[in-house]
Design an enzyme around this catalytic site. Structure first.
Site, mmCIF file in Angstrom:
data_model
loop_
_atom_site.group_PDB
_atom_site.id
_atom_site.type_symbol
_atom_site.label_atom_id
_atom_site.label_comp_id
_atom_site.label_asym_id
_atom_site.label_seq_id
_atom_site.Cartn_x
_atom_site.Cartn_y
_atom_site.Cartn_z
ATOM 1 N N LYS A 11 44.065 49.405 37.149
ATOM 2 C CA LYS A 11 44.020 49.641 38.596
ATOM 3 C C LYS A 11 45.094 50.640 39.061
ATOM 4 O O LYS A 11 46.000 50.994 38.295
ATOM 5 C CB LYS A 11 44.176 48.292 39.306
ATOM 6 C CG LYS A 11 42.994 47.352 39.060
ATOM 7 C CD LYS A 11 43.154 46.059 39.847
ATOM 8 C CE LYS A 11 41.945 45.162 39.674
ATOM 9 N NZ LYS A 11 42.073 43.908 40.470
ATOM 10 N N PHE A 59 39.819 38.866 51.846
ATOM 11 C CA PHE A 59 40.676 39.895 51.248
ATOM 12 C C PHE A 59 39.908 41.169 50.896
ATOM 13 O O PHE A 59 40.477 42.093 50.333
ATOM 14 C CB PHE A 59 41.402 39.343 50.011
ATOM 15 C CG PHE A 59 40.492 38.856 48.911
ATOM 16 C CD1 PHE A 59 39.855 39.738 48.051
ATOM 17 C CD2 PHE A 59 40.274 37.497 48.731
ATOM 18 C CE1 PHE A 59 39.014 39.286 47.048
ATOM 19 C CE2 PHE A 59 39.431 37.031 47.718
ATOM 20 C CZ PHE A 59 38.814 37.947 46.878
ATOM 21 N N ARG A 87 39.500 38.751 29.036
ATOM 22 C CA ARG A 87 40.020 37.935 30.141
ATOM 23 C C ARG A 87 41.307 37.218 29.715
ATOM 24 O O ARG A 87 42.230 37.051 30.502
ATOM 25 C CB ARG A 87 38.963 36.963 30.644
ATOM 26 C CG ARG A 87 37.825 37.722 31.339
ATOM 27 C CD ARG A 87 36.788 36.831 31.936
ATOM 28 N NE ARG A 87 37.266 36.125 33.116
ATOM 29 C CZ ARG A 87 37.437 36.678 34.309
ATOM 30 N NH1 ARG A 87 37.194 37.965 34.482
ATOM 31 N NH2 ARG A 87 37.857 35.979 35.333
ATOM 32 N N THR A 93 44.271 35.744 37.310
ATOM 33 C CA THR A 93 44.163 36.721 38.407
ATOM 34 C C THR A 93 45.501 36.875 39.131
ATOM 35 O O THR A 93 45.900 37.992 39.482
ATOM 36 C CB THR A 93 43.075 36.251 39.413
ATOM 37 O OG1 THR A 93 41.851 36.095 38.701
ATOM 38 C CG2 THR A 93 42.878 37.269 40.526
ATOM 39 N N ARG A 104 48.629 41.125 33.032
ATOM 40 C CA ARG A 104 49.018 40.809 34.420
ATOM 41 C C ARG A 104 50.432 40.243 34.500
ATOM 42 O O ARG A 104 51.141 40.497 35.472
ATOM 43 C CB ARG A 104 47.986 39.872 35.036
ATOM 44 C CG ARG A 104 46.708 40.641 35.394
ATOM 45 C CD ARG A 104 45.598 39.733 35.774
ATOM 46 N NE ARG A 104 44.477 40.456 36.350
ATOM 47 C CZ ARG A 104 43.241 39.963 36.394
ATOM 48 N NH1 ARG A 104 42.981 38.764 35.930
ATOM 49 N NH2 ARG A 104 42.271 40.672 36.929
ATOM 50 N N ASN A 114 47.101 43.394 40.871
ATOM 51 C CA ASN A 114 47.196 42.625 39.633
ATOM 52 C C ASN A 114 46.872 43.434 38.378
ATOM 53 O O ASN A 114 46.405 42.890 37.373
ATOM 54 C CB ASN A 114 46.349 41.350 39.735
ATOM 55 C CG ASN A 114 44.873 41.653 39.864
ATOM 56 O OD1 ASN A 114 44.486 42.807 40.016
ATOM 57 N ND2 ASN A 114 44.055 40.626 39.801
ATOM 58 N N HIS A 117 41.311 44.843 35.884
ATOM 59 C CA HIS A 117 40.092 44.071 36.152
ATOM 60 C C HIS A 117 39.318 43.946 34.857
ATOM 61 O O HIS A 117 39.345 44.853 34.018
ATOM 62 C CB HIS A 117 39.221 44.800 37.188
ATOM 63 C CG HIS A 117 37.831 44.239 37.270
ATOM 64 N ND1 HIS A 117 37.522 43.144 38.041
ATOM 65 C CD2 HIS A 117 36.681 44.591 36.630
ATOM 66 C CE1 HIS A 117 36.233 42.850 37.867
ATOM 67 N NE2 HIS A 117 35.712 43.727 37.034
ATOM 68 N N GLU A 128 28.560 46.102 35.709
ATOM 69 C CA GLU A 128 29.786 46.898 35.868
ATOM 70 C C GLU A 128 29.811 48.109 34.931
ATOM 71 O O GLU A 128 30.250 49.195 35.320
ATOM 72 C CB GLU A 128 31.010 46.001 35.649
ATOM 73 C CG GLU A 128 31.134 44.943 36.747
ATOM 74 C CD GLU A 128 32.366 44.066 36.624
ATOM 75 O OE1 GLU A 128 33.079 44.146 35.583
ATOM 76 O OE2 GLU A 128 32.628 43.311 37.569
HETATM 77 P P1 CMP Z 1 39.622 41.387 39.967
HETATM 78 O O1 CMP Z 1 39.573 40.761 38.635
HETATM 79 O O2 CMP Z 1 39.571 42.857 40.058
HETATM 80 O O3 CMP Z 1 38.412 40.793 40.849
HETATM 81 C C1 CMP Z 1 38.471 40.686 42.258
HETATM 82 C C2 CMP Z 1 39.809 40.997 42.799
HETATM 83 O O4 CMP Z 1 40.069 40.538 44.099
HETATM 84 C C3 CMP Z 1 40.877 40.331 41.965
HETATM 85 O O5 CMP Z 1 40.947 40.914 40.699
HETATM 86 C C4 CMP Z 1 42.096 40.487 42.828
HETATM 87 O O6 CMP Z 1 42.725 41.728 42.647
HETATM 88 C C5 CMP Z 1 41.473 40.440 44.214
HETATM 89 N N1 CMP Z 1 41.825 39.182 44.859
HETATM 90 C C6 CMP Z 1 41.457 37.961 44.494
HETATM 91 N N2 CMP Z 1 41.985 37.057 45.325
HETATM 92 C C7 CMP Z 1 42.720 37.735 46.235
HETATM 93 C C8 CMP Z 1 43.502 37.375 47.338
HETATM 94 N N3 CMP Z 1 43.646 36.094 47.687
HETATM 95 N N4 CMP Z 1 44.099 38.348 48.048
HETATM 96 C C9 CMP Z 1 43.938 39.647 47.695
HETATM 97 N N5 CMP Z 1 43.198 40.054 46.650
HETATM 98 C C10 CMP Z 1 42.608 39.103 45.927
#
Ligand code: CMP
Length: 139
Positions: A11, A59, A87, A93, A104, A114, A117, A128
Protein backbone atom coordinates in the site's frame (compact mmCIF):
# COMPACT_ATOMS: atom_id res chain seq x y z
CA UNK A 1 -1.43 -29.17 -1.36
CA UNK A 2 -2.83 -27.03 -4.18
CA UNK A 3 -0.78 -24.39 -5.96
CA UNK A 4 -2.73 -21.15 -5.72
CA UNK A 5 -2.41 -17.53 -6.72
CA UNK A 6 -3.32 -14.58 -4.56
CA UNK A 7 -3.30 -10.83 -5.01
CA UNK A 8 -1.03 -8.70 -2.86
CA UNK A 9 -0.98 -4.91 -2.69
CA UNK A 10 1.90 -3.10 -1.01
CA UNK A 11 0.00 0.00 0.00
CA UNK A 12 0.96 3.71 -0.31
CA UNK A 13 2.43 3.84 3.23
CA UNK A 14 4.90 1.03 2.40
CA UNK A 15 5.96 2.71 -0.85
CA UNK A 16 6.30 6.15 0.84
CA UNK A 17 8.60 4.65 3.48
CA UNK A 18 10.74 2.94 0.81
CA UNK A 19 9.93 -0.40 2.40
CA UNK A 20 8.62 -2.33 -0.62
CA UNK A 21 11.89 -4.26 -0.74
CA UNK A 22 11.58 -5.20 2.93
CA UNK A 23 8.00 -6.40 2.43
CA UNK A 24 9.03 -8.37 -0.64
CA UNK A 25 11.92 -9.96 1.25
CA UNK A 26 9.49 -11.16 3.95
CA UNK A 27 7.20 -12.53 1.24
CA UNK A 28 9.99 -14.27 -0.67
CA UNK A 29 11.46 -15.78 2.51
CA UNK A 30 8.24 -17.77 2.91
CA UNK A 31 8.64 -19.31 -0.55
CA UNK A 32 5.75 -17.40 -2.11
CA UNK A 33 6.78 -16.32 -5.61
CA UNK A 34 5.77 -13.15 -7.47
CA UNK A 35 4.49 -14.09 -10.94
CA UNK A 36 3.10 -10.68 -11.99
CA UNK A 37 3.66 -7.12 -10.80
CA UNK A 38 2.36 -3.64 -11.54
CA UNK A 39 3.05 -0.27 -9.97
CA UNK A 40 -0.01 1.94 -10.13
CA UNK A 41 -1.36 5.16 -8.62
CA UNK A 42 -5.03 4.25 -8.20
CA UNK A 43 -7.79 6.65 -9.16
CA UNK A 44 -10.68 6.99 -6.70
CA UNK A 45 -12.85 5.03 -9.10
CA UNK A 46 -10.34 2.16 -9.23
CA UNK A 47 -9.96 2.06 -5.43
CA UNK A 48 -13.74 2.20 -4.92
CA UNK A 49 -14.22 -0.62 -7.42
CA UNK A 50 -11.55 -2.77 -5.83
CA UNK A 51 -12.97 -2.35 -2.32
CA UNK A 52 -16.66 -2.29 -3.34
CA UNK A 53 -17.52 -4.99 -0.74
CA UNK A 54 -16.68 -2.43 1.93
CA UNK A 55 -18.70 0.40 0.34
CA UNK A 56 -21.23 0.53 3.21
CA UNK A 57 -18.57 0.56 5.95
CA UNK A 58 -18.00 3.82 7.73
CA UNK A 59 -14.25 3.72 7.02
CA UNK A 60 -14.80 3.40 3.24
CA UNK A 61 -14.03 7.06 2.43
CA UNK A 62 -10.93 6.97 4.59
CA UNK A 63 -9.81 3.72 2.93
CA UNK A 64 -10.21 5.22 -0.56
CA UNK A 65 -8.38 8.43 0.49
CA UNK A 66 -5.49 6.35 1.77
CA UNK A 67 -5.28 3.95 -1.18
CA UNK A 68 -5.20 6.85 -3.66
CA UNK A 69 -2.65 8.96 -1.81
CA UNK A 70 0.32 7.52 -3.72
CA UNK A 71 1.41 4.60 -5.87
CA UNK A 72 0.97 0.98 -4.80
CA UNK A 73 2.80 -2.17 -5.88
CA UNK A 74 0.33 -4.84 -6.98
CA UNK A 75 1.63 -8.41 -7.14
CA UNK A 76 0.28 -11.84 -7.94
CA UNK A 77 1.89 -14.37 -5.60
CA UNK A 78 2.01 -18.07 -6.33
CA UNK A 79 2.65 -21.06 -4.08
CA UNK A 80 1.09 -23.94 -2.18
CA UNK A 81 -1.89 -22.60 -0.27
CA UNK A 82 -0.87 -19.08 -1.31
CA UNK A 83 -4.04 -17.35 -0.09
CA UNK A 84 -3.88 -18.57 3.51
CA UNK A 85 -0.10 -18.42 3.63
CA UNK A 86 0.05 -14.83 2.47
CA UNK A 87 -2.56 -13.87 5.07
CA UNK A 88 -0.28 -15.39 7.68
CA UNK A 89 2.72 -13.49 6.32
CA UNK A 90 0.75 -10.21 6.41
CA UNK A 91 -0.48 -10.67 9.99
CA UNK A 92 -3.71 -9.34 11.52
CA UNK A 93 -5.46 -6.39 9.82
CA UNK A 94 -4.67 -4.27 12.87
CA UNK A 95 -0.85 -4.09 13.11
CA UNK A 96 -1.14 -3.83 16.91
CA UNK A 97 -2.57 -7.37 16.90
CA UNK A 98 -0.22 -8.79 14.25
CA UNK A 99 2.31 -11.49 15.16
CA UNK A 100 6.06 -10.83 15.31
CA UNK A 101 7.79 -11.11 11.95
CA UNK A 102 4.69 -10.33 9.90
CA UNK A 103 4.62 -7.48 7.37
CA UNK A 104 1.96 -5.54 9.27
CA UNK A 105 3.81 -5.88 12.56
CA UNK A 106 7.03 -4.65 10.89
CA UNK A 107 5.60 -1.94 8.67
CA UNK A 108 1.98 -1.14 9.55
CA UNK A 109 0.98 1.91 11.61
CA UNK A 110 -2.70 1.28 12.37
CA UNK A 111 -5.77 -0.54 11.05
CA UNK A 112 -6.13 1.99 8.21
CA UNK A 113 -2.47 2.33 7.27
CA UNK A 114 -1.64 -1.34 7.48
CA UNK A 115 1.09 -1.75 4.84
CA UNK A 116 -0.43 -4.45 2.64
CA UNK A 117 -3.51 -6.19 1.34
CA UNK A 118 -4.10 -9.84 0.46
CA UNK A 119 -7.05 -11.76 -1.00
CA UNK A 120 -9.10 -13.55 1.66
CA UNK A 121 -10.59 -16.46 -0.35
CA UNK A 122 -10.33 -18.15 -3.77
CA UNK A 123 -13.33 -16.20 -5.16
CA UNK A 124 -11.86 -12.91 -3.96
CA UNK A 125 -8.45 -13.80 -5.41
CA UNK A 126 -10.10 -14.47 -8.76
CA UNK A 127 -11.87 -11.09 -8.72
CA UNK A 128 -8.84 -9.17 -7.43
CA UNK A 129 -6.31 -10.73 -9.83
CA UNK A 130 -8.67 -10.09 -12.74
CA UNK A 131 -9.15 -6.50 -11.56
CA UNK A 132 -5.48 -5.65 -12.02
CA UNK A 133 -4.35 -8.32 -14.49
CA UNK A 134 -7.20 -8.96 -16.92
CA UNK A 135 -6.83 -12.32 -18.64
CA UNK A 136 -4.23 -13.56 -16.14
CA UNK A 137 -4.75 -17.14 -15.02
CA UNK A 138 -5.82 -17.36 -11.39
CA UNK A 139 -5.02 -20.93 -10.33
P1 CMP B 1 -7.35 -4.73 3.61
O1 CMP B 1 -6.84 -6.08 3.86
O2 CMP B 1 -6.79 -3.96 2.48
O3 CMP B 1 -8.94 -4.82 3.41
C1 CMP B 1 -9.82 -3.75 3.73
C2 CMP B 1 -9.14 -2.65 4.43
O4 CMP B 1 -9.97 -1.76 5.13
C3 CMP B 1 -8.22 -3.19 5.49
O5 CMP B 1 -7.14 -3.86 4.92
C4 CMP B 1 -7.88 -1.95 6.28
O6 CMP B 1 -6.82 -1.24 5.72
C5 CMP B 1 -9.16 -1.15 6.11
N1 CMP B 1 -9.88 -1.12 7.38
C6 CMP B 1 -10.44 -2.15 8.02
N2 CMP B 1 -11.00 -1.73 9.15
C7 CMP B 1 -10.78 -0.40 9.24
C8 CMP B 1 -11.10 0.59 10.17
N3 CMP B 1 -11.79 0.30 11.28
N4 CMP B 1 -10.72 1.86 9.92
C9 CMP B 1 -10.04 2.15 8.79
N5 CMP B 1 -9.70 1.24 7.86
C10 CMP B 1 -10.06 -0.02 8.09
Amino acid sequence: MATERTLSILKPDTIEKNKAGEALAIIEATGLRPVAARMVHLTRKQAEGFYYVHRERKFFGELVDFMTRGPVLVLVLEGDNAIARYREVMGATDPAKAAEGTIRKRLGANVGENACHGSDAPETAKFEIGYFFPGFEVG
